[in-house]
Scaffold this active site. Structure first.
Site, PDB file in Angstrom:
ATOM      1  N   ARG A   1      -4.273   1.040  18.944  1.00  0.00           N
ATOM      2  CA  ARG A   1      -4.072  -0.384  18.679  1.00  0.00           C
ATOM      3  C   ARG A   1      -3.604  -1.143  19.917  1.00  0.00           C
ATOM      4  NH1 ARG A   1      -1.726   0.009  12.441  1.00  0.00           N
ATOM      5  NH2 ARG A   1      -3.807   0.019  11.488  1.00  0.00           N
TER       6      ARG A   1
ATOM      7  N   ASP B   1       3.331  -1.383  11.845  1.00  0.00           N
ATOM      8  CA  ASP B   1       1.995  -1.768  11.373  1.00  0.00           C
ATOM      9  C   ASP B   1       1.669  -3.237  11.633  1.00  0.00           C
ATOM     10  OD1 ASP B   1       1.144   0.699  10.470  1.00  0.00           O
ATOM     11  OD2 ASP B   1       1.984   0.421   8.464  1.00  0.00           O
TER      12      ASP B   1
ATOM     13  N   SER C   1       8.799   8.455  12.191  1.00  0.00           N
ATOM     14  CA  SER C   1       7.575   8.356  11.388  1.00  0.00           C
ATOM     15  C   SER C   1       7.918   8.535   9.919  1.00  0.00           C
ATOM     16  CB  SER C   1       6.560   9.423  11.816  1.00  0.00           C
ATOM     17  OG  SER C   1       5.494   9.487  10.890  1.00  0.00           O
TER      18      SER C   1
ATOM     19  N   ARG D   1      -7.459  11.402  13.548  1.00  0.00           N
ATOM     20  CA  ARG D   1      -6.029  11.124  13.646  1.00  0.00           C
ATOM     21  C   ARG D   1      -5.215  12.417  13.638  1.00  0.00           C
ATOM     22  NH1 ARG D   1      -4.720   6.253   9.650  1.00  0.00           N
ATOM     23  NH2 ARG D   1      -2.731   6.396  10.754  1.00  0.00           N
TER      24      ARG D   1
ATOM     25  N   LYS E   1       0.819  -1.212   0.000  1.00  0.00           N
ATOM     26  CA  LYS E   1       0.000   0.000   0.000  1.00  0.00           C
ATOM     27  C   LYS E   1       0.856   1.267   0.000  1.00  0.00           C
ATOM     28  CE  LYS E   1      -2.679   0.894   3.592  1.00  0.00           C
ATOM     29  NZ  LYS E   1      -3.845   0.975   4.505  1.00  0.00           N
ATOM     30  N   SER E   2       1.924   1.267   0.795  1.00  0.00           N
ATOM     31  CA  SER E   2       2.784   2.449   0.861  1.00  0.00           C
ATOM     32  C   SER E   2       3.354   2.789  -0.512  1.00  0.00           C
ATOM     33  CB  SER E   2       3.929   2.212   1.850  1.00  0.00           C
ATOM     34  OG  SER E   2       3.443   2.038   3.154  1.00  0.00           O
TER      35      SER E   2
ATOM     36  N   GLY F   1      -4.215   7.584   6.418  1.00  0.00           N
ATOM     37  CA  GLY F   1      -3.342   8.566   7.041  1.00  0.00           C
ATOM     38  C   GLY F   1      -2.102   8.809   6.208  1.00  0.00           C
TER      39      GLY F   1
ATOM     40  N   ARG G   1      -6.452  -3.763  10.600  1.00  0.00           N
ATOM     41  CA  ARG G   1      -5.387  -4.646  11.077  1.00  0.00           C
ATOM     42  C   ARG G   1      -5.798  -5.379  12.360  1.00  0.00           C
ATOM     43  NH1 ARG G   1      -1.456  -3.843   7.550  1.00  0.00           N
ATOM     44  NH2 ARG G   1      -1.119  -1.745   6.708  1.00  0.00           N
TER      45      ARG G   1
END
Length: 735
Positions: A648, A617, A469, A424, A323-324, A396, A689
């Site tokens: 999470r 993740d 990040s 977020r 996805k990234s 995000g 997830r």
């Protein structure tokens, strides 16, 4: 229970009014249904067909006795009918209508009553038929159709509630909208198409060769022009009643048609392709809206996963594309010069939202089709102002990267997302962008929407990142492409470096020195070919599944093993997993490999903090691995997990506790005592997830696991359920 009305009076007993009357009568919502129509034959027919209980010959008496009155008359006579009944209307009688031009209806009410009665509830059912008249009335006409109510400031809440419930009793999906917006929307979606259909058929009918034109017309022509068979008098009235809104959207269409004509005249294939691809995308999205699967819809339905205990995982699969990298391939391909071809693109809703956002900014994009996308890059300064806010779904990654990319554009933009994304934190990217000179505003508590004012002069900065990040790093670097001088980021711990690698692949110079990455503003990118590897975050669910289920032996193909993403591999190996890599190779600057996982007993460990950013993740499913291991597993340094799609850490603590696992949450992690899992019910909190992690847990549970709120799995891993079943999980979607 269905709402109850003593006496309902329907004035205008045609298709719309007759179906309203018949539907409520059959559902037992009205003790007495009265019909009024100027044509006595229509009333007689209504009685004969059982559509009404009584035919009103004395309108005054019928109005005085009515508890609810439905005005189902043409818009052009709405005012005269209101004026006729006004002297007889009781103060407690609720009045509603079915006119399609609400501005005209409201003006008529103002003209007649002076002040609009509080018990007047304007409405418009979006349903119809090619047949008209009372004989066409159907009790199910409104089932699964939309009805728009346009209450005014003074509308009585109880009256609104009753009319709303009557339409719902007919099976309609009821929405509320203000009057001007209703008329604008209907002008675009209903009135304009009818106008164009009438015009096209009229134009072709005047052609001397019209017999051949109509004789050989294909299905597309028949489908498009079907609505030209509608009642001409009714549409004459509607166009006059909603003239201003219709003219506005007609002018917009005319401008767009002129641009398309000009492209045809110039043989400008790319301009035509841009129109056609955007139109196809919009039409496909429209189809998703109708089926309730569009990413722009709130996911209110509780999609439930049910997992039966036991089983083993075997086979050979390739999971969804990364996805990234899918996000970044669209972003950088759009800013490059030339045509970028992408293979392995993840056709999940998050990545599709990014793709649509660039279409909205004028980029021609072909596909996706079976993971293939062609992007006609517009260069670093070629983006155009979108027609409205850019909706980024649940992503995000997309929102934070877009913030950097758009901070240096000449136009204003607004970034929005779904309910989850709207909670977020975005100040973590807004703050460094402001240091660079961007004008950026976040919403309440630093969350979306993000509003960016264009035309700012950005300057490069040396940003010492307070947290590890990849999204923040990428945001600053992308803004650096549009800044004067050098922009650098230094991270406290390694994070994924897809942006740096892909920029280099597109020919944009990136200097990397340990934890620091640098770019100079003002360079350009050249189109490239991108092969997106399988997403290691998606593969992680199957790695853990094979590791915890006795007898498992699974091969995962073409998985990205970027050194900044392999924390899950390193952690599982430390826990004792039997995990080997083969066929290692480099594809477009990204390392990939096939990964084989066989069952092996796992042991609890202290997870090294230097691995946390490399597996951020994957921790939901690693929690499941820890619950199945021998001994305790301790996680620290993972406070970032508390501000993902959900908290999470807390979500996994709550869920695993419900399944009988001894687990203690800490501010930056958790302590998990391994041993086993019971069956039970858990809530994923809409986090894909979390949902998939608990699905994997079913392999070692002693009973069924029921997982609530799983609709968002489609945003990350569209075919997860199918692949899970294919390799051996006993998973189904329940209700």
């Amino acid at each position: 229970m269905n709402p109850q009305v003593d006496r309902l009076l329907v004035i205008g007993l045609g298709l719309i009014g007759g179906s309203f009357a018949l539907g409520l009568k059959q559902r037992g919502c009205c003790r007495t249904v009265v019909g009024y129509n100027r044509n006595q034959d229509t009333l007689d027919e209504g009685l004969r067909l059982g559509i009404i209980d009584e035919a009103a010959t004395d309108l005054e008496a019928a109005v005085r006795r009515a508890d609810v009155i439905m005005l189902a008359v043409p818009v052009k006579v709405m005012e005269s009918v209101m004026a006729q009944i006004s002297p007889w209307l009781r103060s407690d009688t609720i009045l509603t209508d079915a006119g399609s031009a609400k501005g005209n209806v409201v003006r008529a009410a103002e003209q007649v009553f002076g002040e609009i009665p509080p018990l007047f509830v304007p409405g418009h059912p979006i349903a119809g038929s090619e047949k008209s008249g009372v004989t066409a009335a159907k009790s199910d006409l409104y089932e699964r159709h939309k009805v728009i109510l346009t209450p005014l400031a003074q509308t009585d809440r109880n009256a609104l509630k009753l009319i709303h419930s009557l339409w719902e009793a007919l099976g309609a999906e009821v929405h509320h909208m203000d009057v001007p917006r209703h008329d604008e929307v209907l002008a675009a979606t209903s009135h304009l198409p009818h106008l164009l259909a009438f015009s096209l058929v009229n134009t072709l009918a005047n052609d001397r060769e019209n017999r051949d034109i109509f004789r050989y017309a294909a299905g597309g022509f028949r489908d498009f022009t079907r609505i030209a068979a509608s009642d001409p008098i009714m549409w004459h009235d509607i166009f006059l009643a909603n003239r201003d809104a219709t003219l506005k959207v007609l002018d917009e269409f005319t401008d767009g048609l002129a641009e398309l004509r000009d492209a045809v005249a110039r043989s400008d294939g790319e301009a035509m392709l841009g129109v056609f691809t955007r139109a196809k995308s919009a039409r496909d999205h429209f189809t998703k809206i109708l089926s309730g699967t569009a990413y722009s819809l709130p996911m209110n339905d509780n999609v439930i996963f049910k997992v039966q205990p036991g089983g083993k995982v075997q086979g050979q699969i390739r999971v969804a594309g990364d996805k990234s990298m899918s996000h970044r391939s669209i972003m950088l391909g759009a800013l490059a010069e030339g045509i970028t071809e992408v293979e392995g693109f993840l056709e999940g809703e998050d990545a599709l939202a990014t793709l649509q956002a660039f279409r909205d900014m004028g980029v021609v994009i072909e596909g996706p089709s079976q993971g293939r996308v062609r992007i006609h890059g517009v260069g670093m300064k070629g983006l155009k102002q979108p027609p409205g806010p850019l909706y980024l779904g649940n992503s995000g990654t997309a929102m934070r990267l877009f913030a950097g990319l758009l901070a240096g554009q000449d136009f204003d933009t607004e970034l929005t997302g779904d309910e989850s994304l709207s909670k977020r934190p975005m100040e973590r990217v807004a703050a460094p962008l402001r240091e660079m000179g961007a004008w950026i505003v976040t919403g309440p508590e630093g969350c979306p929407p993000i509003k960016i004012v264009g035309g700012q002069s950005l300057k490069g900065i040396d940003y010492q990142m307070p947290m590890a990040s990849a999204q923040v790093k990428s945001c600053v670097l992308l803004a650096g492409l549009y800044s004067d001088g050098e922009t650098s980021t230094t991270e406290p711990a390694p994070t994924r470096d897809h942006t740096e690698r892909m920029l280099t692949g597109f020919g944009y110079p990136v200097e990397r020195d340990g934890a620091t990455a640098r770019v100079q503003g003002g360079a350009k990118m050249t189109a490239a070919k991108i092969d997106v590897p399988a997403d290691i975050s998606s593969a992680a669910f199957f790695m853990v599944a094979a590791s915890i289920a006795p007898g498992s032996d699974l091969l995962l193909e073409h998985v990205g093993i970027n050194p900044t993403r392999i924390g899950v591999i390193n952690i599982l190996r430390q826990m004792g997993a039997d995990l080997t890599l083969s066929n290692e190779r480099d594809v477009g600057g990204e390392p990939v490999a096939d990964i084989r996982i066989r069952y092996a007993p796992l042991k609890g460990i202290q997870i090294p903090e230097d691995q946390v950013p490399l597996a951020i993740d994957e921790f939901p499913v690693l929690f499941v691995a820890a619950a199945c291991a021998e001994g305790a597993t301790t996680l620290t340094g993972a406070e970032e997990l508390r501000v993902k799609e959900s908290d999470r850490i807390q979500a996994m603590v709550d869920g695993l506790s419900a399944l009988g696992v001894q687990i203690e949450g800490t501010p930056d992690g958790a302590i998990i005592q391994g041993g086993g899992l019971q069956g039970g019910r858990v809530n994923s909190l809409g986090d894909h997830r979390i949902a998939m992690a608990f699905a994997v847990a079913g392999l070692r549970a002693e009973g069924e696991i029921v997982i609530d709120d799983c609709a968002n799995v489609a945003t990350s891993f569209p075919n997860f359920v199918e692949l899970a079943k294919q390799v051996g999980l006993n998973l189904r979607i329940g209700g």
